[in-house]
Design a protein around this motif. Sequence first.
Motif, PDB file in Angstrom:
ATOM      1  N   GLU A  91       0.722  -1.316  -0.055  1.00 51.27           N
ATOM      2  CA  GLU A  91      -0.088   0.016   0.073  1.00 51.27           C
ATOM      3  C   GLU A  91       0.819   1.106  -0.051  1.00 51.27           C
ATOM      4  OE1 GLU A  91      -2.775  -0.295   3.313  1.00 51.27           O
ATOM      5  OE2 GLU A  91      -3.953  -1.834   2.431  1.00 51.27           O
ATOM      6  N   ILE A  92       1.837   1.364   1.041  1.00 49.24           N
ATOM      7  CA  ILE A  92       2.748   2.354   0.912  1.00 49.24           C
ATOM      8  C   ILE A  92       3.654   2.553  -0.508  1.00 49.24           C
ATOM      9  CG2 ILE A  92       4.800   3.530   2.094  1.00 49.24           C
ATOM     10  CD1 ILE A  92       3.697   1.891   4.498  1.00 49.24           C
ATOM     11  N   LEU A  93       4.155   1.357  -1.071  1.00 54.03           N
ATOM     12  CA  LEU A  93       4.713   1.318  -2.341  1.00 54.03           C
ATOM     13  C   LEU A  93       3.696   2.088  -3.475  1.00 54.03           C
ATOM     14  CD1 LEU A  93       6.951   0.359  -4.104  1.00 54.03           C
ATOM     15  CD2 LEU A  93       5.568  -1.596  -4.252  1.00 54.03           C
ATOM     16  N   ASP A  94       2.501   1.710  -3.469  1.00 48.30           N
ATOM     17  CA  ASP A  94       1.698   2.410  -4.350  1.00 48.30           C
ATOM     18  C   ASP A  94       1.377   3.855  -4.391  1.00 48.30           C
ATOM     19  OD1 ASP A  94       1.290  -0.040  -5.663  1.00 48.30           O
ATOM     20  OD2 ASP A  94      -0.505  -0.731  -4.510  1.00 48.30           O
ATOM     21  N   GLU A  95       1.476   4.076  -2.897  1.00 43.59           N
ATOM     22  CA  GLU A  95       1.185   5.626  -2.574  1.00 43.59           C
ATOM     23  C   GLU A  95       2.255   6.424  -2.592  1.00 43.59           C
ATOM     24  OE1 GLU A  95      -0.268   5.531   1.456  1.00 43.59           O
ATOM     25  OE2 GLU A  95      -1.872   4.498   0.925  1.00 43.59           O
ATOM     26  N   ARG A  96       3.495   5.956  -2.189  1.00 41.90           N
ATOM     27  CA  ARG A  96       4.751   6.737  -2.078  1.00 41.90           C
ATOM     28  C   ARG A  96       5.770   6.461  -3.151  1.00 41.90           C
ATOM     29  NH1 ARG A  96       5.272   7.302   4.463  1.00 41.90           N
ATOM     30  NH2 ARG A  96       3.193   7.650   4.849  1.00 41.90           N
ATOM     31  N   GLY A  97       5.736   5.024  -3.650  1.00 46.66           N
ATOM     32  CA  GLY A  97       6.987   4.624  -4.406  1.00 46.66           C
ATOM     33  C   GLY A  97       7.905   3.717  -3.319  1.00 46.66           C
ATOM     34  N   ALA A  98       8.953   3.174  -4.032  1.00 45.83           N
ATOM     35  CA  ALA A  98       9.800   2.418  -3.496  1.00 45.83           C
ATOM     36  C   ALA A  98      10.639   3.213  -2.044  1.00 45.83           C
ATOM     37  CB  ALA A  98      10.987   1.736  -4.167  1.00 45.83           C
TER      38      ALA A  98
END
Length: 190
Positions: free
Chosen positions: A14-21
């Motif tokens: 979820e964080i990846l999708d929102e903020r990137g790697a």
Amino acid sequence: MTKSQVDVVWAALEILDERGAAGVSMRTIAERLSVRMNTVQWHAKSRARLEELMADAIIGGASLDGLPAPGRERAAEIVRRYRAALLAHRDGAAVVAGTYAAEPATLDLAEALVGALLDAGLPEREAAWTCWSLIYLALGLTQEEQSLPERFEGDFDLGERPALRRVASTLLANSFDERFEFGVSRLLGL
């Protein structure tokens, strides 16, 4: 409420999708789950292990159900689904390319792809190398697509390079789907 490894991985995605790697960290996952960092570390152990688990979850998005029977067509469909799974997550290709995840979903996809290539009549060595080539095509092209989608907008100075000038309109086009299908068809002889 007790959190599991699955909870940690899904929060990371979820964080990846929102903020990137770059936005994924043990701390941001702990904040997302409203737990202490040691809870996240218990399930993920290290940043490298977290990335392996994330990569496997991303690859797990490539369904292996309902594939065509002929080997070459099946291999092409598997690698299309693999690419779609990478594209489903912001920086998905970068996360997967940065790991060597020998995890269930990753191994299942590799088994299906190599099996399709063997069923298509490729010798063992050629099946293995074609598998790698298809994976590298999907990873590299998807990483390019996800990292710099507007990279060639505007003027691009090719200087005194006549061969590049001749193919510039094709070379600089954002035709990722077409380039992917071209590579797959060349590698599989479709």
